[in-house]
Design a protein around this motif. Structure first.
Motif, PDB file in Angstrom:
ATOM      1  N   HIS A 125       0.875  -1.171   0.000  1.00 33.71           N
ATOM      2  CA  HIS A 125       0.000   0.000   0.000  1.00 33.71           C
ATOM      3  C   HIS A 125       0.915   1.225   0.000  1.00 33.71           C
ATOM      4  O   HIS A 125       1.754   1.373   0.883  1.00 33.71           O
ATOM      5  CB  HIS A 125      -0.873  -0.035   1.264  1.00 33.71           C
ATOM      6  N   VAL A 126       0.771   2.094  -0.994  1.00 31.73           N
ATOM      7  CA  VAL A 126       1.634   3.258  -1.123  1.00 31.73           C
ATOM      8  C   VAL A 126       0.755   4.493  -1.334  1.00 31.73           C
ATOM      9  O   VAL A 126      -0.464   4.422  -1.306  1.00 31.73           O
ATOM     10  CB  VAL A 126       2.639   3.096  -2.285  1.00 31.73           C
ATOM     11  N   GLY A 127       1.417   5.638  -1.547  1.00 35.34           N
ATOM     12  CA  GLY A 127       0.673   6.857  -1.803  1.00 35.34           C
ATOM     13  C   GLY A 127       0.117   7.480  -0.538  1.00 35.34           C
ATOM     14  O   GLY A 127       0.359   7.026   0.583  1.00 35.34           O
ATOM     15  N   SER A 128      -0.658   8.529  -0.707  1.00 37.02           N
ATOM     16  CA  SER A 128      -1.124   9.323   0.430  1.00 37.02           C
ATOM     17  C   SER A 128      -2.031   8.548   1.375  1.00 37.02           C
ATOM     18  O   SER A 128      -2.003   8.774   2.587  1.00 37.02           O
ATOM     19  CB  SER A 128      -1.852  10.573  -0.078  1.00 37.02           C
ATOM     20  N   THR A 129      -2.859   7.641   0.833  1.00 36.48           N
ATOM     21  CA  THR A 129      -3.764   6.907   1.727  1.00 36.48           C
ATOM     22  C   THR A 129      -3.023   5.906   2.605  1.00 36.48           C
ATOM     23  O   THR A 129      -3.608   5.338   3.528  1.00 36.48           O
ATOM     24  CB  THR A 129      -4.852   6.168   0.924  1.00 36.48           C
ATOM     25  N   ALA A 130      -1.721   5.705   2.330  1.00 34.99           N
ATOM     26  CA  ALA A 130      -0.915   4.811   3.161  1.00 34.99           C
ATOM     27  C   ALA A 130      -0.219   5.550   4.293  1.00 34.99           C
ATOM     28  O   ALA A 130       0.500   4.934   5.081  1.00 34.99           O
ATOM     29  CB  ALA A 130       0.140   4.109   2.298  1.00 34.99           C
ATOM     30  N   VAL A 131      -0.442   6.870   4.377  1.00 31.77           N
ATOM     31  CA  VAL A 131       0.209   7.690   5.400  1.00 31.77           C
ATOM     32  C   VAL A 131      -0.844   8.128   6.423  1.00 31.77           C
ATOM     33  O   VAL A 131      -1.730   8.920   6.091  1.00 31.77           O
ATOM     34  CB  VAL A 131       0.881   8.926   4.778  1.00 31.77           C
TER      35      VAL A 131
END
Length: 394
Positions: free
Chosen positions: A245-251
């Motif tokens: 899971h990457v990108g902004s929703t992974a933060v």
């Protein structure tokens, strides 16, 4: 064919939802009905059950006393394993026959009580959970099925809890009210998500956001990503060397567009171009998007990749396929981990996103406008990695 896993705890009202879906046009395969069918008189599985557990479990007409068998295996893991070893092969063989009979383009609903317990989330395009409070469920079991309250509570406790079911659920249908309220929720689900999803699968159409609208941080993004990654794994198997899971929703704590970004690492992009890989992704609802074959590299060179989009109208997802160890693969993981570890950088990025989302109209404009910030942030992320000893996947 759209494959929907329908589940819920005992007494939740799952069967009521299944009947409404069948009325709307879904092809329902009832796991409990199949389990009863394979142990009908004359079936090989019934003879095996009688040999293992005793002929006293057979009624005078030769049928199985399921309640008596349930009392034998409930609470006895070894006996339950023996029963499953006898019945499961027959159940899955019959299930496969029923699934194969569903017309192409149809909606298959697998009414399956143990989707969560059996870890089957990745096998469906969508998991729908019918949920109700434990006290409501116990009350229904006592009132409608004539169970003793102690037995009812034991049956509820033996199944997955609501936390596990919510993590597995793409759709949660609350059912603590009237049957009419549940039927209305099912009809809404059918028209707003299941029918469009089936059509997108049939035509190979990916879902998109109409505009770059930012959402507050959502605790549901991480479990949604886990479900989607399980479907990728089911579709392409070991061709996916890494799944993230990457990108902004992974933060955590970072506002983002409601788009889940996933990264699939492959040994070579030739693996991602193999017909079996492309077909496996499409089968699980992730269609290849032609013409999106590189990222803007931070070293001034294009970073090759492949790109797939989700066909689920209720869950926009982008799947970036990159070679393991490549600059693009590494940057996706570095960027995520750096923002997770550095709240100040995370908040600075959030401010940039909010400004751009307020001024720009299309998602492509929004994506392009973020690139200068990425370029400037890249050296800071690299310095953080050097300072902390970060490595991908650590």
């Amino acid at each position: 064919m759209l494959r929907v896993g329908l589940t819920g705890g005992i007494g939740s009202g799952k069967s009521t939802a299944a009947r409404e879906l069948a009325r709307l046009g879904a092809h329902v395969v009832d796991a409990d009905a199949v389990a009863r069918e394979v142990v009908e008189p004359g079936r090989p599985a019934l003879a095996e059950v009688a040999r293992r557990f005793g002929s006293h479990l057979l009624r005078e007409d030769g049928s199985l006393d399921r309640a008596a068998l349930g009392r034998v295996v409930f609470g006895d893991p070894a006996a339950l394993r023996d029963l499953e070893a006898i019945t499961h092969p027959a159940i899955w063989a019959r299930t496969a026959e029923l699934v194969a009979a569903v017309p192409a383009g149809g909606v298959l609903v697998h009414d399956m009580p143990l989707v969560v317990e059996q870890g089957m989330t990745g096998e469906y395009h969508l998991v729908v959970v019918v949920g109700a409070d434990e006290e409501v469920r116990v009350g229904r079991l006592v009132r409608d099925r004539g169970m003793d309250e102690v037995d009812a509570r034991a049956r509820v406790a033996a199944q997955a809890d609501d936390a596990a079911r919510r993590a597995a659920a793409d759709v949660w249908l609350p059912n603590e009210g009237s049957p009419q309220a549940l039927a209305t929720a099912v009809r809404r689900l059918w028209h707003e998500r299941l029918e469009p999803f089936a059509e997108n699968l049939r035509t190979g159409t990916r879902s998109r956001l109409p505009a770059p609208v930012l959402c507050p941080p959502d605790d549901g993004w991480a479990p949604a990503a886990a479900r989607l990654l399980a479907r990728v794994r089911h579709g392409v198997g070991e061709a996916a060397a890494t799944l993230d899971h990457v990108g902004s929703t992974a933060v955590p704590h970072l506002p983002a567009k409601d788009v889940v970004d996933l990264q699939v690492g492959v040994a070579s992009l030739a693996d991602a171009d193999a017909p079996a890989f492309v077909a496996g992704m499409a089968r699980m609802g992730f269609v290849r998007v032609d013409g999106v074959d590189e990222d803007h590299g931070k070293d001034g060179r294009p970073w090759p990749k492949r790109f797939h989009g989700s066909t689920d109208p209720g869950r926009v997802a982008h799947v970036h396929v990159r070679e393991v160890g490549s600059p693009g693969w590494q940057f996706a993981l570095l960027f995520r981990d750096w923002l997770r570890a550095e709240p100040g950088e995370r908040d600075a990025y959030a401010a940039v996103k909010a400004d751009l989302a307020a001024r720009l109209v299309t998602t492509q404009e929004y994506a392009d406008a973020k690139e200068p910030w990425f370029d400037a942030a890249h050296p800071r992320a690299l310095a953080w990695a050097e300072r902390t000893g970060w490595t991908p996947g650590a």
